[in-house]
Design a protein around this motif. Structure first.
Motif, PDB file in Angstrom:
ATOM      1  N   SER A  42      12.601  -9.388  36.960  1.00 20.26           N
ATOM      2  CA  SER A  42      11.754  -8.707  38.065  1.00 20.26           C
ATOM      3  C   SER A  42      10.203  -8.919  37.545  1.00 20.26           C
ATOM      4  O   SER A  42       9.731  -8.669  36.550  1.00 20.26           O
ATOM      5  CB  SER A  42      11.890  -6.941  37.679  1.00 20.26           C
ATOM      6  N   VAL A  43       9.560  -8.949  38.650  1.00 17.85           N
ATOM      7  CA  VAL A  43       7.973  -9.517  38.447  1.00 17.85           C
ATOM      8  C   VAL A  43       7.362  -8.257  39.215  1.00 17.85           C
ATOM      9  O   VAL A  43       7.732  -7.950  40.484  1.00 17.85           O
ATOM     10  CB  VAL A  43       7.579 -10.958  39.109  1.00 17.85           C
ATOM     11  N   HIS A  44       6.276  -7.706  38.667  1.00 23.17           N
ATOM     12  CA  HIS A  44       5.700  -6.502  39.291  1.00 23.17           C
ATOM     13  C   HIS A  44       4.325  -7.032  39.769  1.00 23.17           C
ATOM     14  O   HIS A  44       3.638  -7.890  39.095  1.00 23.17           O
ATOM     15  CB  HIS A  44       5.717  -5.250  38.319  1.00 23.17           C
ATOM     16  N   THR A  56      -0.381  -9.167  38.358  1.00 26.97           N
ATOM     17  CA  THR A  56       1.091  -9.331  38.281  1.00 26.97           C
ATOM     18  C   THR A  56       1.524  -9.433  36.881  1.00 26.97           C
ATOM     19  O   THR A  56       0.390  -9.813  36.081  1.00 26.97           O
ATOM     20  CB  THR A  56       1.474 -10.553  38.748  1.00 26.97           C
ATOM     21  N   ASP A  57       2.808  -9.454  36.428  1.00 25.23           N
ATOM     22  CA  ASP A  57       3.175  -9.541  35.173  1.00 25.23           C
ATOM     23  C   ASP A  57       4.105 -10.845  35.143  1.00 25.23           C
ATOM     24  O   ASP A  57       4.981 -11.076  34.390  1.00 25.23           O
ATOM     25  CB  ASP A  57       4.079  -8.456  34.574  1.00 25.23           C
ATOM     26  N   ALA A  58       3.980 -11.680  36.303  1.00 22.77           N
ATOM     27  CA  ALA A  58       4.687 -12.798  36.160  1.00 22.77           C
ATOM     28  C   ALA A  58       4.105 -13.857  35.321  1.00 22.77           C
ATOM     29  O   ALA A  58       3.297 -13.614  34.635  1.00 22.77           O
ATOM     30  CB  ALA A  58       4.591 -13.670  37.511  1.00 22.77           C
ATOM     31  N   GLU A  59       4.954 -14.724  34.630  1.00 24.71           N
ATOM     32  CA  GLU A  59       4.469 -15.888  33.704  1.00 24.71           C
ATOM     33  C   GLU A  59       3.299 -16.565  34.430  1.00 24.71           C
ATOM     34  O   GLU A  59       3.423 -17.170  35.349  1.00 24.71           O
ATOM     35  CB  GLU A  59       5.716 -16.598  33.313  1.00 24.71           C
ATOM     36  N   ALA A  73       9.085 -13.809  32.036  1.00 22.87           N
ATOM     37  CA  ALA A  73       8.248 -12.449  32.752  1.00 22.87           C
ATOM     38  C   ALA A  73       9.311 -11.451  32.232  1.00 22.87           C
ATOM     39  O   ALA A  73      10.311 -11.702  31.853  1.00 22.87           O
ATOM     40  CB  ALA A  73       8.320 -12.998  33.996  1.00 22.87           C
ATOM     41  N   PRO A  74       8.790 -10.283  32.065  1.00 23.26           N
ATOM     42  CA  PRO A  74       7.541  -9.791  32.453  1.00 23.26           C
ATOM     43  C   PRO A  74       6.466 -10.229  31.325  1.00 23.26           C
ATOM     44  O   PRO A  74       6.833 -10.376  30.327  1.00 23.26           O
ATOM     45  CB  PRO A  74       7.352  -8.518  32.739  1.00 23.26           C
ATOM     46  N   TRP A  75       5.329 -10.495  32.005  1.00 27.00           N
ATOM     47  CA  TRP A  75       4.203 -11.150  30.987  1.00 27.00           C
ATOM     48  C   TRP A  75       3.588  -9.860  30.198  1.00 27.00           C
ATOM     49  O   TRP A  75       3.588  -8.843  30.990  1.00 27.00           O
ATOM     50  CB  TRP A  75       3.012 -11.769  31.821  1.00 27.00           C
ATOM     51  N   PRO A  78      -1.103  -7.721  32.364  1.00 28.89           N
ATOM     52  CA  PRO A  78      -1.412  -7.994  33.776  1.00 28.89           C
ATOM     53  C   PRO A  78      -2.502  -9.188  33.920  1.00 28.89           C
ATOM     54  O   PRO A  78      -3.422  -8.980  33.218  1.00 28.89           O
ATOM     55  CB  PRO A  78      -1.704  -6.609  34.359  1.00 28.89           C
TER      56      PRO A  78
END
Length: 185
Positions: A42-44, A56-59, A73-75, A78
């Protein structure tokens, strides 16, 4: 050649072509059987960006990961891409609040800017100007893109980063929302 022999030859040739196509399509490349789907993560997205900037908290890209001990992820922090995807801002405090010193809750603002540059760590010799969105005069300037913590004004601040990479001048803009002073994050 008789008609029966021609039909039989044509029939077997057709079967051979169909079989060859089935084998080629079904097998693919020699490594295709070894490829496995990665687990879905899950990416937020988070509040804090403005004027098109999304946290975002994607890589983040590999060039921006120096100093972190995390992958995937989540990274843990943010972050947002700048224009042209050539810079990122890591927003450690998640919510930015105007003012200097500690915020009402005793915490501090912390943002680290990183540029995709020729040198290690991507944050040396980067000039940054922060200005309220739509205004021409900067209200904050700093270099080396370490962390910034004090914001003199609330609103959507546009951080214009400039540096040199591959012998050419580079510019990227990241827009971050700064809440009014005395706001509890």
């Amino acid at each position: 050649m008789s008609a029966v022999v021609r039909r039989a030859t044509f029939h077997w040739a057709g079967i051979a072509v169909a079989l060859l196509i089935t084998v080629l399509v079904g097998c693919g490349s020699p490594t295709s059987g070894q490829v496995k789907a990665s687990p879905s993560v899950s990416v937020h997205t988070f509040a804090g960006g403005c004027a098109g900037t999304v946290l975002t908290d994607a890589e983040p890209p590999v060039w921006a990961q120096s100093g972190f001990r995390s992958t995937g992820a989540p990274w843990p922090v943010p972050w947002a891409f700048g224009t042209h995807n050539t810079a990122v801002a890591f927003v450690f405090s998640k919510v930015l609040v105007a003012g200097s010193g500690p915020r009402v809750d005793g915490t501090y603002n912390k943002v680290r800017f990183v540029a995709n540059a020729d040198y290690p760590n991507g944050y040396m010799n980067v000039a940054i100007e922060a200005r309220p969105l739509g205004e021409s005069q900067p209200i904050l300037t700093f270099t080396n893109a370490g962390s910034v913590g004090d914001f003199p004004k609330a609103g959507c601040l546009s951080f214009r980063m400039s540096w040199s990479a591959h012998g050419q001048a580079q510019v990227s803009t990241i827009n971050l929302e700064v809440l009014p002073a005395d706001t509890v994050p």
